[in-house]
Motif scaffolding. Sequence first.
Motif, PDB file in Angstrom:
ATOM      1  N   HIS A  83      37.394  42.098 -19.072  1.00 47.20           N
ATOM      2  CA  HIS A  83      38.299  43.607 -19.311  1.00 47.20           C
ATOM      3  C   HIS A  83      37.345  44.946 -18.711  1.00 47.20           C
ATOM      4  CE1 HIS A  83      41.919  42.216 -21.343  1.00 47.20           C
ATOM      5  NE2 HIS A  83      41.047  41.303 -22.042  1.00 47.20           N
ATOM      6  N   GLU A  84      37.789  45.904 -18.274  1.00 50.26           N
ATOM      7  CA  GLU A  84      37.288  47.140 -18.121  1.00 50.26           C
ATOM      8  C   GLU A  84      37.692  48.292 -19.268  1.00 50.26           C
ATOM      9  OE1 GLU A  84      37.981  48.715 -14.099  1.00 50.26           O
ATOM     10  OE2 GLU A  84      36.863  46.972 -13.120  1.00 50.26           O
ATOM     11  N   LEU A  85      36.648  48.679 -19.828  1.00 52.66           N
ATOM     12  CA  LEU A  85      36.931  49.690 -20.864  1.00 52.66           C
ATOM     13  C   LEU A  85      36.353  51.207 -20.538  1.00 52.66           C
ATOM     14  CD1 LEU A  85      36.143  47.394 -24.099  1.00 52.66           C
ATOM     15  CD2 LEU A  85      38.154  47.379 -23.023  1.00 52.66           C
ATOM     16  N   GLU A  86      37.128  52.241 -20.928  1.00 49.78           N
ATOM     17  CA  GLU A  86      36.649  53.628 -20.728  1.00 49.78           C
ATOM     18  C   GLU A  86      36.977  54.524 -21.753  1.00 49.78           C
ATOM     19  OE1 GLU A  86      37.322  57.236 -17.703  1.00 49.78           O
ATOM     20  OE2 GLU A  86      36.846  55.320 -16.617  1.00 49.78           O
ATOM     21  N   THR A  87      36.121  54.947 -22.535  1.00 51.61           N
ATOM     22  CA  THR A  87      36.506  55.791 -23.544  1.00 51.61           C
ATOM     23  C   THR A  87      35.732  57.272 -23.509  1.00 51.61           C
ATOM     24  OG1 THR A  87      36.881  55.979 -26.183  1.00 51.61           O
ATOM     25  CG2 THR A  87      34.856  54.757 -25.154  1.00 51.61           C
ATOM     26  N   GLY A  88      36.181  58.330 -23.969  1.00 48.71           N
ATOM     27  CA  GLY A  88      35.416  59.702 -24.009  1.00 48.71           C
ATOM     28  C   GLY A  88      36.350  60.481 -24.591  1.00 48.71           C
ATOM     29  N   ALA A  89      35.768  61.775 -24.410  1.00 46.44           N
ATOM     30  CA  ALA A  89      36.450  62.998 -24.954  1.00 46.44           C
ATOM     31  C   ALA A  89      36.007  64.048 -24.311  1.00 46.44           C
ATOM     32  CB  ALA A  89      36.137  63.299 -26.558  1.00 46.44           C
ATOM     33  N   GLU A  90      36.987  64.940 -23.933  1.00 46.76           N
ATOM     34  CA  GLU A  90      36.593  66.280 -23.343  1.00 46.76           C
ATOM     35  C   GLU A  90      36.409  67.496 -24.610  1.00 46.76           C
ATOM     36  OE1 GLU A  90      36.426  66.904 -20.264  1.00 46.76           O
ATOM     37  OE2 GLU A  90      36.668  64.968 -19.851  1.00 46.76           O
ATOM     38  N   PRO A  91      35.854  68.129 -24.223  1.00 44.81           N
ATOM     39  CA  PRO A  91      35.517  69.318 -25.576  1.00 44.81           C
ATOM     40  C   PRO A  91      36.802  69.894 -26.200  1.00 44.81           C
ATOM     41  CG  PRO A  91      34.256  69.824 -23.399  1.00 44.81           C
ATOM     42  CD  PRO A  91      35.219  68.825 -23.138  1.00 44.81           C
ATOM     43  N   GLY A  92      36.881  69.677 -27.307  1.00 41.00           N
ATOM     44  CA  GLY A  92      37.754  70.103 -28.042  1.00 41.00           C
ATOM     45  C   GLY A  92      38.980  69.102 -28.397  1.00 41.00           C
ATOM     46  N   HIS A  93      38.872  68.030 -27.776  1.00 36.05           N
ATOM     47  CA  HIS A  93      39.673  67.104 -27.639  1.00 36.05           C
ATOM     48  C   HIS A  93      39.479  65.677 -28.365  1.00 36.05           C
ATOM     49  CE1 HIS A  93      41.139  69.675 -24.257  1.00 36.05           C
ATOM     50  NE2 HIS A  93      42.422  68.901 -24.541  1.00 36.05           N
ATOM     51  N   SER A  94      40.613  65.092 -28.782  1.00 36.16           N
ATOM     52  CA  SER A  94      40.462  63.815 -29.568  1.00 36.16           C
ATOM     53  C   SER A  94      39.765  62.871 -28.454  1.00 36.16           C
ATOM     54  CB  SER A  94      41.445  63.231 -30.267  1.00 36.16           C
ATOM     55  OG  SER A  94      42.434  63.137 -29.605  1.00 36.16           O
ATOM     56  N   ARG A  95      39.243  61.517 -28.735  1.00 34.12           N
ATOM     57  CA  ARG A  95      38.841  60.547 -27.903  1.00 34.12           C
ATOM     58  C   ARG A  95      39.889  59.886 -27.357  1.00 34.12           C
ATOM     59  NH1 ARG A  95      36.410  55.070 -28.968  1.00 34.12           N
ATOM     60  NH2 ARG A  95      36.810  54.986 -31.091  1.00 34.12           N
ATOM     61  N   SER A  96      39.984  59.392 -26.288  1.00 38.24           N
ATOM     62  CA  SER A  96      40.839  58.673 -25.387  1.00 38.24           C
ATOM     63  C   SER A  96      40.503  57.406 -25.059  1.00 38.24           C
ATOM     64  CB  SER A  96      41.068  59.456 -24.067  1.00 38.24           C
ATOM     65  OG  SER A  96      39.997  59.797 -23.141  1.00 38.24           O
ATOM     66  N   LEU A  97      41.222  56.602 -24.556  1.00 30.36           N
ATOM     67  CA  LEU A  97      40.955  55.159 -24.280  1.00 30.36           C
ATOM     68  C   LEU A  97      41.770  54.492 -23.180  1.00 30.36           C
ATOM     69  CD1 LEU A  97      39.260  52.166 -24.813  1.00 30.36           C
ATOM     70  CD2 LEU A  97      41.354  51.818 -26.651  1.00 30.36           C
ATOM     71  N   CYS A  98      41.199  53.909 -22.366  1.00 29.12           N
ATOM     72  CA  CYS A  98      41.658  53.145 -21.329  1.00 29.12           C
ATOM     73  C   CYS A  98      41.275  51.893 -21.190  1.00 29.12           C
ATOM     74  CB  CYS A  98      41.731  53.831 -19.833  1.00 29.12           C
ATOM     75  SG  CYS A  98      42.522  55.313 -19.601  1.00 29.12           S
ATOM     76  N   ILE A  99      42.189  50.659 -21.369  1.00 32.32           N
ATOM     77  CA  ILE A  99      41.753  49.340 -21.000  1.00 32.32           C
ATOM     78  C   ILE A  99      42.550  48.911 -19.643  1.00 32.32           C
ATOM     79  CG2 ILE A  99      42.156  47.206 -22.060  1.00 32.32           C
ATOM     80  CD1 ILE A  99      42.190  48.389 -24.787  1.00 32.32           C
ATOM     81  N   ASP A 100      41.575  48.459 -18.829  1.00 39.26           N
ATOM     82  CA  ASP A 100      41.844  48.135 -17.537  1.00 39.26           C
ATOM     83  C   ASP A 100      42.677  48.927 -16.915  1.00 39.26           C
ATOM     84  OD1 ASP A 100      40.753  45.528 -17.816  1.00 39.26           O
ATOM     85  OD2 ASP A 100      42.395  44.710 -18.972  1.00 39.26           O
TER      86      ASP A 100
END
Length: 368
Positions: A83-100
């Motif tokens: 799987h490919e995972l990507e998570t992060g957050a832009e300033p002032g925003h909650s964390r996002s997540l993408c799987i594949d």
Amino acid sequence: MKAFLDHLILSHFRSHQRADLALDGRPVAFFGPNGAGKTNILEAVSLLSPGRGLRRASADDIARKPEALGWKIKAEIAGDLSHELETGAEPGHSRSLCIDGKPAPQTALARILRMVWLVPSQDRLWIEGAEGRRRFFDRMTMSFTPNHAEAVLAYDKAMRERNRLLKDMVRDAHWYDAIETQMADAAAKITQNRHAALARIAEAQDGAETAFPAADLTLIEAESGEALHAPADFATSFAANRSRDLAAGRTLIGPHRSDIAAIYAAKRAPAQQCSTGEQKALLISLILANARALKADTGTAPLVLLDEVAAHLDAARRAALFDEICALETQAWMTGTGPELFAELGDRAQHFSVTETGGRSTVAEVTP
């Protein structure tokens, strides 16, 4: 079966402006001075599981300062399922997540990459408040039953609604009935999952050849003292306790008030009465038991994160820990201040030096 990270990229994550790690499935040892950024790497890995990671930090707190550009973690999982995972957050925003490449809820991570961890802040687990023990044990429970996180979230949401009614001194039973039904359903699932996890941990410790002492765990039920299990039992208890809860302005019984007690099995001594070294050994024992049980259940060992664990062990027990990790065939992520703490691992692990200059961390692989 095996699942491990074979590529990890950090971007503007705490002290790491950029870190790019190529991994091969062996345990990973990071060494360097205090403040170099070792724990930051483990925290990044922990954010590939549901929740707020091993530091429970907010998304904004994680971003590298002073840039405050937001942060990102990219990871590739190799093994029997990739799987490919990507998570992060832009300033002032909650964390996002993408799987594949597709947006996904955090709870989906529990079904992809199971993970257990031990960090120095947990060293006082047995002598501090029940909240930390519940959180510690609920992570164990979630490792066995990934939808445990959904039950906890559903319970917490319903309880917040009930607590608002209590604070507003609402007395009409009709306002409570539906909310308490939701709470009761979730509470029964939480309790069932916790008891199942207790049984799996006990089984994993029985007869295990380990240098670490076994801990007998007991789930201490809610303040009412009743051992509630069925949704109807919880619903009846919530209704019966309304007047007391109204006086307090909050819900006083339920799985959010449970606690976990531990006994050092060989000595029959409560964990809170054991020495600091014995308390640490009990925690390590539970983490290893959790990993063994997960491997027995799923065929795949979880990732194991151990922050500064080697510094608290003598050479013999440190070597025993490394032997158990390698026998589990798990990708353990470990930190310590010097390479000598991981000498017993030799080429059974990848070794990385972590340094920091001017607030920027650098990671480099080294040959042991």
